[in-house]
Design a protein around this motif. Sequence first.
Motif, short mmCIF file in Angstrom:
data_model
loop_
_atom_site.label_atom_id
_atom_site.label_comp_id
_atom_site.label_asym_id
_atom_site.label_seq_id
_atom_site.Cartn_x
_atom_site.Cartn_y
_atom_site.Cartn_z
N GLN A 146 0.83 -1.20 0.00
CA GLN A 146 0.00 0.00 0.00
C GLN A 146 0.86 1.26 0.00
O GLN A 146 0.57 2.23 -0.72
N GLN A 147 1.92 1.25 0.80
CA GLN A 147 2.75 2.45 0.91
C GLN A 147 3.64 2.66 -0.31
O GLN A 147 4.02 3.80 -0.61
N VAL A 148 3.98 1.58 -1.02
CA VAL A 148 4.78 1.72 -2.23
C VAL A 148 4.04 2.59 -3.25
O VAL A 148 4.64 3.45 -3.90
N GLN A 149 2.74 2.37 -3.38
CA GLN A 149 1.96 3.17 -4.33
C GLN A 149 1.95 4.64 -3.94
O GLN A 149 2.04 5.53 -4.78
N LEU A 150 1.82 4.90 -2.65
CA LEU A 150 1.87 6.29 -2.16
C LEU A 150 3.25 6.89 -2.36
O LEU A 150 3.38 8.07 -2.71
N ALA A 151 4.28 6.07 -2.14
CA ALA A 151 5.65 6.55 -2.31
C ALA A 151 5.93 6.90 -3.77
O ALA A 151 6.56 7.91 -4.07
N LEU A 152 5.47 6.06 -4.68
CA LEU A 152 5.67 6.34 -6.10
C LEU A 152 5.00 7.65 -6.50
O LEU A 152 5.57 8.45 -7.26
N LYS A 153 3.80 7.86 -6.01
CA LYS A 153 3.08 9.11 -6.31
C LYS A 153 3.86 10.32 -5.79
O LYS A 153 3.90 11.38 -6.44
N ALA A 154 4.50 10.14 -4.63
CA ALA A 154 5.23 11.25 -4.02
C ALA A 154 6.51 11.59 -4.77
O ALA A 154 6.90 12.76 -4.85
N ILE A 155 7.21 10.58 -5.33
CA ILE A 155 8.52 10.84 -5.93
C ILE A 155 8.48 11.01 -7.46
O ILE A 155 9.48 11.41 -8.05
N ARG A 156 7.34 10.73 -8.09
CA ARG A 156 7.27 10.88 -9.55
C ARG A 156 7.56 12.30 -10.02
O ARG A 156 8.16 12.48 -11.09
N PRO A 157 7.16 13.34 -9.28
CA PRO A 157 7.53 14.70 -9.72
C PRO A 157 9.03 14.97 -9.63
O PRO A 157 9.52 15.96 -10.20
N LEU A 158 9.77 14.10 -8.92
CA LEU A 158 11.20 14.35 -8.67
C LEU A 158 12.10 13.51 -9.57
O LEU A 158 13.18 13.97 -9.97
N ILE A 159 11.70 12.26 -9.85
CA ILE A 159 12.51 11.40 -10.72
C ILE A 159 11.59 10.64 -11.67
O ILE A 159 10.47 10.28 -11.30
N PRO A 160 12.03 10.38 -12.90
CA PRO A 160 11.22 9.57 -13.83
C PRO A 160 11.25 8.12 -13.37
O PRO A 160 12.31 7.52 -13.25
N ILE A 161 10.08 7.55 -13.11
CA ILE A 161 10.05 6.20 -12.56
C ILE A 161 8.72 5.54 -12.87
O ILE A 161 7.68 6.19 -12.91
N LYS A 162 8.78 4.23 -13.15
CA LYS A 162 7.55 3.46 -13.32
C LYS A 162 7.86 1.99 -13.06
O LYS A 162 9.00 1.53 -13.23
N PHE A 163 6.82 1.26 -12.64
CA PHE A 163 6.95 -0.18 -12.45
C PHE A 163 6.79 -0.86 -13.80
O PHE A 163 5.82 -0.61 -14.51
N GLU A 164 7.74 -1.70 -14.14
CA GLU A 164 7.68 -2.36 -15.44
C GLU A 164 8.49 -3.64 -15.41
O GLU A 164 9.56 -3.70 -14.80
N LYS A 165 7.98 -4.66 -16.08
CA LYS A 165 8.75 -5.89 -16.26
C LYS A 165 9.48 -5.84 -17.59
O LYS A 165 9.00 -5.24 -18.55
N VAL A 166 10.65 -6.45 -17.63
CA VAL A 166 11.45 -6.46 -18.85
C VAL A 166 11.75 -7.90 -19.24
O VAL A 166 11.65 -8.82 -18.42
N LYS A 167 12.13 -8.08 -20.50
CA LYS A 167 12.47 -9.41 -21.00
C LYS A 167 13.97 -9.48 -21.23
O LYS A 167 14.56 -8.60 -21.85
N MET A 168 14.56 -10.56 -20.73
CA MET A 168 15.99 -10.79 -20.88
C MET A 168 16.21 -12.07 -21.67
O MET A 168 15.63 -13.11 -21.37
N ALA A 169 17.06 -11.98 -22.70
CA ALA A 169 17.48 -13.17 -23.43
C ALA A 169 18.68 -13.78 -22.68
O ALA A 169 19.59 -13.05 -22.26
N VAL A 170 18.68 -15.10 -22.54
CA VAL A 170 19.72 -15.77 -21.76
C VAL A 170 20.26 -16.96 -22.54
O VAL A 170 19.51 -17.69 -23.19
#
Length: 233
Positions: A146-170
């Motif tokens: 719950q607090q992570v969502q609030l934290a993201l909202k608080a810091i988005r005006p300060l740093i570019p950030i988003k939750f995202e999954k990425v694909k890695m070739a191995v």
Amino acid sequence: MVNVDEAIIAKLESHGEHFEILVDSDLAAEYRNPDGKDVDIEDILAVDEIFKDSKKGDKASDEAKEKVFKTTDSLDCAKQILEKGHIQLTAKQKKQMQEDKHKLIINKIARESINPQTGFPHPPLRIENALEEAKFKVDPFTSVDQQVQLALKAIRPLIPIKFEKVKMAVRLPGTVAGQSYSAIRPFGEILQEEWQQDGSWIGIVEIPGGLQEQFTDKMAEISNGEGETKLIK
């Protein structure tokens, strides 16, 4: 059970009734922490009684317990008092809980987020500094998620950030490919895989964006530097 002399009071007022229980302060705080470990209610209580006034030794009536808790069972009543009532934690306990929760929030954001401008994760220190600049206050009794969502909202005006999954070739050599499943599973999901004629294993793995560096390091570790990883953009 905790010694009565060392116990603190947890209390609840509801429907015009007052209830108190005597509890171990540390275990009660752990029980109330939504991200904490499971704690047995019997270990928390100093005595298996529900009081109207614990200092006087006045016990709550069965009628009052039935009215508020819909039960007269002491353990069930105590659980509800701990979950909904007020626990007299010390300032030191509250501070420690806030510090622990603060670290968990930073680690989760660092693990699962990326800088969308670069596609790479933010270092935990950058996230910590952004939270400090945003004057984000941690609630010790609210879950990390719950607090992570609030934290993201608080810091988005300060740093570019988003939750995202990425694909890695191995690609892993055949000599260590058998270890791939147990090594990859903690990071994410294998979307595709294929065994090559030379015995090597190749796959595409989806992981939280913030784990790219750790994932690459782990693949290098299990393959003695012979494995390869590449971000698929």
